[in-house]
Design an enzyme around this catalytic site. Sequence first.
Site, short mmCIF file in Angstrom:
data_model
loop_
_atom_site.label_atom_id
_atom_site.label_comp_id
_atom_site.label_asym_id
_atom_site.label_seq_id
_atom_site.Cartn_x
_atom_site.Cartn_y
_atom_site.Cartn_z
N ASP A 270 10.61 -5.60 3.51
CA ASP A 270 11.03 -5.98 2.16
C ASP A 270 9.76 -6.18 1.34
OD1 ASP A 270 11.97 -7.12 -0.13
OD2 ASP A 270 13.00 -8.79 0.85
N ASP A 416 26.20 -8.84 -7.19
CA ASP A 416 25.07 -9.22 -6.35
C ASP A 416 25.30 -10.61 -5.76
OD1 ASP A 416 22.48 -9.26 -5.24
OD2 ASP A 416 21.65 -8.11 -6.89
N ASP A 529 22.17 -5.49 1.79
CA ASP A 529 20.79 -5.59 1.32
C ASP A 529 20.01 -6.41 2.36
OD1 ASP A 529 18.59 -5.46 -0.29
OD2 ASP A 529 19.41 -6.63 -1.94
N ARG A 588 19.84 -0.86 2.22
CA ARG A 588 18.44 -0.72 1.80
C ARG A 588 17.56 -0.30 2.97
NH1 ARG A 588 15.43 -5.62 -1.19
NH2 ARG A 588 15.13 -6.32 0.94
N ASP A 604 13.71 -2.06 -4.56
CA ASP A 604 13.39 -2.78 -5.79
C ASP A 604 12.25 -2.12 -6.56
OD1 ASP A 604 15.37 -4.37 -4.90
OD2 ASP A 604 14.07 -5.96 -4.16
N HIS A 662 20.85 -0.69 -12.19
CA HIS A 662 20.72 -2.03 -11.62
C HIS A 662 19.58 -2.74 -12.34
CE1 HIS A 662 21.05 -5.28 -8.91
NE2 HIS A 662 20.16 -4.94 -8.01
#
Lengths: 928, 413
Positions: A270, A416, A529, A588, A604, A662
């Site tokens: 991440d 979300d 996610d 993701r 992201d 998004h």
Amino acid sequence: MATFTERMGPVLLVWLAVCLGGTWAVDKGNFKTCEQSAFCKRQRAIKPGESPYRALLETMELTNTRLTLQLINDNNKVRLLLELYRLQGNITRVKINELKPLKPRYEVPDVLIREPPTEPLSLLSQDENGVVLSLGPESQRVIVSARPFRLDIVEGRDVLMSLNSRGLLGFEHLRMRKDTQAEPETDNKEGADPANQDENTKEEEEKVEDGMWEETFKSHTDSKPNGPSAVSLDFSLPGVEHVYGIPEHADTLKLKTTDSGDPYRLYNLDVFQYELYNPMALYGAVPVMLAHNAQRTTGIFWLNAAETWVDISSNTAGKTVFGKMLDYVQGSSETPQTDVRWISESGIIDVFLMLGPTPREVFSQYASLTGTQAFPPLASLGYHQCRWNYNDQEDVRSVDAGFDEHDIPYDFIWLDIEHTDGKRYFTWDPHKFASPKEMLQGLMDKKRKMVAIVDPHIKIDTNYKIHNEISSRGFYVKNKDGGDYEGWCWPGSAGYPDFTRPDMRAWWASQFAYDQYEGAMENLYTWNDMNEPSVFNGPEVTMHKDALHGAWEHRDVHNLYGLYVHMATAQGLIERSGGVERPFVLTRAFFAGSQRYGAVWTGDNAAEWDHLKISIPMCLSLSLVGISFCGADVGGFFKSPSTELLVRWYQTGAYQPFFRAHAHLDTPRREPWLFGPENTALIREAVRQRYTFLPYWYQLFYLAYHTGEPVMRPLWVEYPQDPATFALDDEFLLGRDLLVHPVTEEGARGVTAYLPGKDEVWFDIHTFQKHNGGQNLYIPVTMSSIPVFQRGGSIIPRKLRVRRSSTCMEDDPYTLYVALNNQRTAEGELYIDDGHTFNYEKKEFIHRRFSFSNNVLSSVNLEPEAQFTTKSWVERIIILGASNPSTITLRTADGINQLEFDFDASMSVLTIRKPGMNAGADWSVSLQ
Amino acid sequence: MRFHVIAAALLWAAFVESRKIRGISSSYKRFYRERKSFLCIDGSKMIPFEQVNDDYCDCADGSDEPGTSACPRGRFYCTNLGFRPHYIPSSRVNDGICDCCDASDEYNSHVRCQNTCWNLGQKERAYVEGQMKTLDEGLRLKQQLIEEGVLLWREKQAQLRELQRAAEDLQIKLEEHRRRKHEADRLKEQTLKALKAGDKGLRHQNSTVSHLFQLLDSNKDGSISVDEIKAKVVLVHDEKRVLSEDEALTLLGGGHQMDLSTFQNTLWDVLIQGHDYKIKDAHSAPGGLMSEDPHLKAADRAAEWEATDLKKVEEAYETVNMEISDLQRKLGIDYGTDWEYLFLNGQCYKLKVYEYMYTLCPFNMVSQKSSAGVEVSLGGGCGQDHQRTTTVRWCTRTENRAGREVLAPLQSL
């Protein structure tokens, strides 16, 4: 969705401040370089040269399905076992493991769709230097050289690929720790068989390096109870200058050489505010590399789920174009060659050499191993409206109404993490989303759907049913001491279910049942996610490598975790409908095989022009390795896009597989109608173009599901002999027939698109202007321009009655766009089914082939045993590059009709008015 | 009667159905008169009339397909008899979602739409009636509030005027009392002086200098000695104790004897004031000798009286002035053109939203109190270091209560 720091509570804000230091970019210091990763450093230190490995030919055993052979490391006398398989479809599998490992080494399960079927190998010749085996009928041979050990795959006189040709094979055998555990060492000696007797003495000479038994990065210490266990191997690709794949990296399509920097890293992480054009690891990993030259395409699939680094070097990389030309003119010199080296932290070497020779065959070879793209519900190919977060039911209702008011179609609205009750997944905030079913029914009434997020970190809270059940069943990942592993994520302290356990996955899947997931309805789908997994306070923001998944360390399974989460969730959505409905799950994190479970997005990103540009190579790289359902956050997740960037992003996203806008929680609202009527109109038009092409998208996804061919393709895939296409990544193909060159430059007045194919013609889909292939075409652009071309020789079915959602367009008639090539022929397909169930597996679909030749356009059934009826009919046929006929006749089972038509001589466009036949029928239209 | 009209309308509608062009309003009928051909409304193309609403888009402006979904930018007219007519995009024709309340947009789709226009119309009429009623009621209430406001305003104005008058009166009174106090004080001073000067005409014999001298001069030798002082003079606060030699000497100005003339200028003053020393067994002790003088007593009492009176008047004047400025401040606030919001002054409203209790006191303060007990001011008052403002959404209703919604306070940090 966000990376961790942005969403973190005040507790971590201080940390964030320290970390970011106010700058806007990834903090590279949070992530390891090869130098900081002990095994990578050790393995990369091995220099090319004489390999210590020798094949013991006398140990060779050849059965009908495989060859086995022992290898010995002459430095330490440790023996390895080599297995070599010839797999169906021109694939060679090479496995190398320790002959007698101290304990079993991890072999990746659940990625291959089955044990790959083998083909017989036959011995062609053998002497003391090696053996030659035949790899089937195509004069392909594998040469096993004994001293040093080396494998060469040869076809005719060409070497396709060589393994250990640079002598970089490294296999760290499992060993007892010497400094502290002298006793077991002795036991081991006694227990060792005679073959290993003399090895132990040698072994003692091996120095214990730092990081072998413990490694510290920042404040995190990785206890390494199993010691060093890395594996590495080099591959040489003679004649190859272009290699692709090994996503996920924010880098160009054509992979770069890594001699001067870090290798490409594959370790699901991440990464907060990732940086572009570098080899750092991102959220997903697919250890598959494609190699291409004008003659051949091959692939290497390195099946290992541990942290992996890939080095690439090339003997031509340093050369200028002039230097290369000089070589060519002088007829000189060495053939170009690319060398790659794979390094993984643990597990075994299990590598599939996909020998092509065409790109299409490599796709099908890889698909035969890991499966194809899940066939998505049609609606999921429409437009998705997402934001972190839609605040409450009223917000959802008003955004939904906004789309109707501004006449912009959409299919899915997304929720979300804030929709949950305190980041407890499978729940709803009792105030903001008090009546989810009412909200979902409201969407259903408009034939629209919703996606709600379900992340794999589970809030540790004894009042939370999900936690209690996972905890009481012992389903959590364990820490190195055997207790439940705890990490910090959105909900605060959280546990991480052990998705590598089949029983855990089955239980997880059961939680999506309508009687378990309160408030869920059939139009609610799921988003996974943070499944790298993201652990805010873990090393490199992920799980400690010494955490335990049963007998295995997290080290062994890391890159697989996200795939398992995705798999279990998709299974849950299938089961809740009794196996009837297709799931839709976005993930993701991913690994080889993730394509079987749904869609992937590039995480992201940011509202910057470079991020818009990089969305193309990032999705192309994923497409090449089986993951077709890819998209980037339209508009950019972090920061706020300029209106121009937002419009351009919609225009680009409309022609990428997964089309979702998004935005970050801290950004101003950016629903399509918030930028003035002109921009609303531009965005509306882009989204509408997407919807008109849905039949084509759907057909491409059916093809991807059926054959493994990617939906979004680099140009070289279709023009493999045209070197001008090899490095293009600012334009792409959808299927074979649509060429898209989005505008990704700020303030652009024009773009230069390469139109491939010397004998091809391309038609601008908006103006119907015809252009010849094999040229760089300058296209002036305005804000409304989306340069897209239809290939001459293709037929694309479209639906021009764009409605509120794709489901509303189900029964709508088709317009066929027939683009003629220079031979005045064209071909295309049409696929129709119910759009949402698995009934296509029972042959409930329509699959037609359209072909135009000799002035006759006809529709024939490609799948005569399939059964499906549609209300859709053909309302219009537009023939591009046509001449003016005198009459047009339609022949169907019902008889013969004259058709009306209109001919635009300036553009050579023939429009046939309302032929009216059913889209599933046999028919022909002849032009006289 | 109304029923008949509707029935007739329905019959008429059924009669003309055969010639009806779907999806147009009556004002557009002139474009769709049945002829051999149809001219697109934008004039761009002429097509056979059969191609109107034949589910194929011929005109660029979509005018040939008002009743189908064939044209990308067309529009469909929902007649919605019994309710409000309106246009919908033609992409909503036969899309399986009921858009027109008369169900006319879904004439060829799998959904069965109910004609809800009559109900909607009724509802709307009821709603409008309700709204009218509410409006009337609201206006009545407003008028009432205005009247109340005006009355209140006038009342307050009258009050102000009264107060101002009172203040003026008090001012005069205050002057008068000041003058009178001054007078009394002066009188007292004079009396005291006169007493001191032994003005017999005005003084009682007992109080004269010579009388007191004689009282102290026990042996009548014309001078006062230490022993005589000790025998007759005591401390005011300790009558029982006999003075010491030194104290007596001090009283005699350091000498052992004191004659009348010296006495008059020294000791007499001490004794007449009666602060520290007095004559033994003198019955009206603290007042000293002064209190025994009826003239002085009266003058003193008068001065005290006037001082008290003046204080009272001063206080009254201050109170009235405060009331005046308070009233003036209140009257300075904008209560609406007709003072319709005046009634809110002094009221407070409370509203609970999730864990927060909001208190709104119009023209005064707003605060937010969390269930944890932390109270934050959201504006009002002045001189606060955090400038917070609150947006209050005002909904008029027939009864008076705090609104349901509280908008998030705008906070600039």
